[in-house]
Write an enzyme that holds these catalytic residues in place. Structure first.
Site, PDB file in Angstrom:
ATOM      1  N   LEU A   8       1.652  10.405   4.397  1.00 36.45           N
ATOM      2  CA  LEU A   8       1.190   9.089   4.819  1.00 36.45           C
ATOM      3  C   LEU A   8      -0.291   8.946   4.475  1.00 36.45           C
ATOM      4  O   LEU A   8      -0.727   7.890   4.007  1.00 36.45           O
ATOM      5  CB  LEU A   8       1.433   8.914   6.318  1.00 36.45           C
ATOM      6  CG  LEU A   8       1.139   7.542   6.928  1.00 36.45           C
ATOM      7  CD1 LEU A   8       2.040   7.297   8.144  1.00 36.45           C
ATOM      8  CD2 LEU A   8      -0.318   7.411   7.365  1.00 36.45           C
ATOM      9  N   ALA A  11      -0.650   8.325   0.823  1.00 36.72           N
ATOM     10  CA  ALA A  11      -0.356   6.931   0.496  1.00 36.72           C
ATOM     11  C   ALA A  11      -1.508   6.011   0.895  1.00 36.72           C
ATOM     12  O   ALA A  11      -1.812   5.033   0.208  1.00 36.72           O
ATOM     13  CB  ALA A  11       0.928   6.491   1.192  1.00 36.72           C
ATOM     14  N   GLU A  12      -2.160   6.330   2.001  1.00 41.83           N
ATOM     15  CA  GLU A  12      -3.237   5.483   2.513  1.00 41.83           C
ATOM     16  C   GLU A  12      -4.515   5.586   1.681  1.00 41.83           C
ATOM     17  O   GLU A  12      -5.170   4.583   1.408  1.00 41.83           O
ATOM     18  CB  GLU A  12      -3.557   5.856   3.969  1.00 41.83           C
ATOM     19  CG  GLU A  12      -2.522   5.404   4.979  1.00 41.83           C
ATOM     20  CD  GLU A  12      -2.596   3.919   5.270  1.00 41.83           C
ATOM     21  OE1 GLU A  12      -3.588   3.281   4.875  1.00 41.83           O
ATOM     22  OE2 GLU A  12      -1.652   3.385   5.877  1.00 41.83           O
ATOM     23  N   SER A  13      -4.888   6.806   1.308  1.00 38.65           N
ATOM     24  CA  SER A  13      -6.233   6.996   0.755  1.00 38.65           C
ATOM     25  C   SER A  13      -6.327   7.955  -0.417  1.00 38.65           C
ATOM     26  O   SER A  13      -7.420   8.082  -0.994  1.00 38.65           O
ATOM     27  CB  SER A  13      -7.154   7.516   1.865  1.00 38.65           C
ATOM     28  OG  SER A  13      -6.758   8.847   2.228  1.00 38.65           O
ATOM     29  N   TYR A 116       6.330   0.680   1.994  1.00 42.27           N
ATOM     30  CA  TYR A 116       5.444   1.723   2.503  1.00 42.27           C
ATOM     31  C   TYR A 116       6.215   2.988   2.893  1.00 42.27           C
ATOM     32  O   TYR A 116       5.849   4.094   2.485  1.00 42.27           O
ATOM     33  CB  TYR A 116       4.687   1.173   3.713  1.00 42.27           C
ATOM     34  CG  TYR A 116       3.611   2.065   4.269  1.00 42.27           C
ATOM     35  CD1 TYR A 116       2.421   2.264   3.580  1.00 42.27           C
ATOM     36  CD2 TYR A 116       3.767   2.692   5.513  1.00 42.27           C
ATOM     37  CE1 TYR A 116       1.420   3.057   4.104  1.00 42.27           C
ATOM     38  CE2 TYR A 116       2.771   3.480   6.041  1.00 42.27           C
ATOM     39  CZ  TYR A 116       1.598   3.662   5.332  1.00 42.27           C
ATOM     40  OH  TYR A 116       0.618   4.456   5.852  1.00 42.27           O
TER      41      TYR A 116
END
Length: 227
Positions: A8, A11-13, A116
């Protein structure tokens, strides 16, 4: 928590401490200011703990556990992490289901949120089967290893770096949450990360005279009044 949740953050950063979105989300876990404060991360002019990979990860774990307890599945927890708790709650109420895969058949959730969860799953599959996807010559970073020294508040990081024989950039690399060239002035002491071996140097050269490293090299600006 399931270890796959680390993807996660990918995926975010892309695991970048300095990642910042247009919506003002910051850090590896892309915390918004209100959510960050809610889960114990400090943000002010001197410090932004969303950029601290350890403190932010602990806060993200607490937040994800809260979301799981609220929604009852990791798919919905991840969706809420992306879209917000209220958005997912309204989607559940509108479509009368807690099944993520049924929720995304409706038009209420944005495409970003619908994609997502599958994106995180895809990253996990690739990350755990690198050779199968052609990633055979991956050079992995070394394990994050550091030591802690205790310095007073309002300590000049340039002076610390010079005293122990390193650079400001190196000190800041280990303490990305510090937004200025000094430790916060509103604390009595601050635990500063240093590379392995530098704690001994600090003890030998400077620990007993830590007060000498106080930040004093300020520039003073006077605001001109209207004529």
């Amino acid at each position: 928590l399931p270890k796959d949740l680390i993807f996660l953050a990918m995926a975010e950063s892309g695991f970048r401490n300095n990642a910042k979105s247009r919506a003002q989300a910051v850090g590896i876990w892309q915390f918004m200011p209100k959510t960050a404060a809610r889960f114990g991360l400090k943000i002010d002019w001197f410090i932004d703990e969303r950029r601290d990979p350890i403190k932010a990860t602990i806060a993200a774990c607490r937040y994800l556990r809260y979301l799981y307890d609220r929604f009852g599945s990791w798919e919905l927890a991840a969706a809420a992490y992306n879209a917000g708790e209220g958005k997912v709650s309204r989607a559940i109420k509108r479509y009368r289901t807690r099944n993520f895969w049924r929720l995304i058949k409706g038009r209420y959730l944005k495409r970003e949120t619908k994609n997502y969860v599958p994106k995180i799953m895809a990253l996990a599959i690739i990350g755990k089967n690198l050779k199968s996807f052609g990633f055979e010559n991956v050079t992995f970073e070394k394990t994050l290893d550091f030591e802690l020294i205790t310095v007073p508040g309002e300590t000049d990081l340039f002076k610390i770096a010079e005293a122990v024989g390193t650079t400001y950039d190196e000190i800041h690399k280990w303490n990305p949450e510090l937004m200025r060239w000094m430790t916060p002035p509103n604390v009595l002491s601050y635990k500063l990360r240093v590379p392995p071996g530098y704690k001994k140097k600090w003890r030998e050269c400077c620990e007993k005279r830590a007060g000498e490293f106080k930040a004093v090299d300020y520039q003073i600006y006077r605001v001109k009044g209207k004529r």
